[in-house]
Design a protein around this motif. Structure first.
Motif: not given
Length: 140
Positions: A15-36
């Protein structure tokens, strides 16, 4: 099984990794955040998965932003590793589990009796009690 300490610890880490994943990917530009996807955070390394070498290369160019975001979130990270691997689709609905049959509890209990490792034996007996609680009286 959720009451078992190792399983509960694993669930909390996931659950901690899922939350970190969501927050870190928000810093990435779209569409990169949807691909990783974030795969792990261990020993100071943030490990991401990318579906192709091209997406992995794009993600590597963002490692400074990822490290800065990780530090703001309190994650102790000093490097970003990107591995190329196919991403599994995110489950749309939670999987409904079926109760274990009464026979499973009996098999787990018998297996526990054959074990010499006391900790492993206790885990098997705990699983047997969970299986026994989840089976309905009509299955006996």
């Amino acid at each position: 099984m959720g009451d078992c300490k190792p399983v509960a610890a694993l669930r909390e880490r996931a659950q901690a990794l899922i939350a970190l994943d969501e927050r870190l990917r928000q810093t990435l530009p779209s569409p990169l955040r949807e691909q990783v996807r974030l795969a792990d955070l261990r020993d100071g390394r943030i490990v991401f998965l990318a579906p192709t070498p091209a997406w992995a290369s794009r993600l590597r160019t963002c490692q400074g932003e990822l490290l800065a975001a990780a530090h703001k979130l309190g994650a102790q990270a000093s490097s970003v590793v990107v591995k190329v691997a196919p991403l599994l689709p995110e489950p749309e609905e939670p999987v409904v589990t079926k109760p274990l049959p009464h026979a499973a509890a009996e098999h787990l209990r018998k297996a526990a009796q054959s074990l010499s490792d006391h900790e492993l034996k206790a885990l098997f007996l705990n699983l047997a009690s969970v299986a026994e609680q989840s089976s309905s009286p009509s299955e006996s």
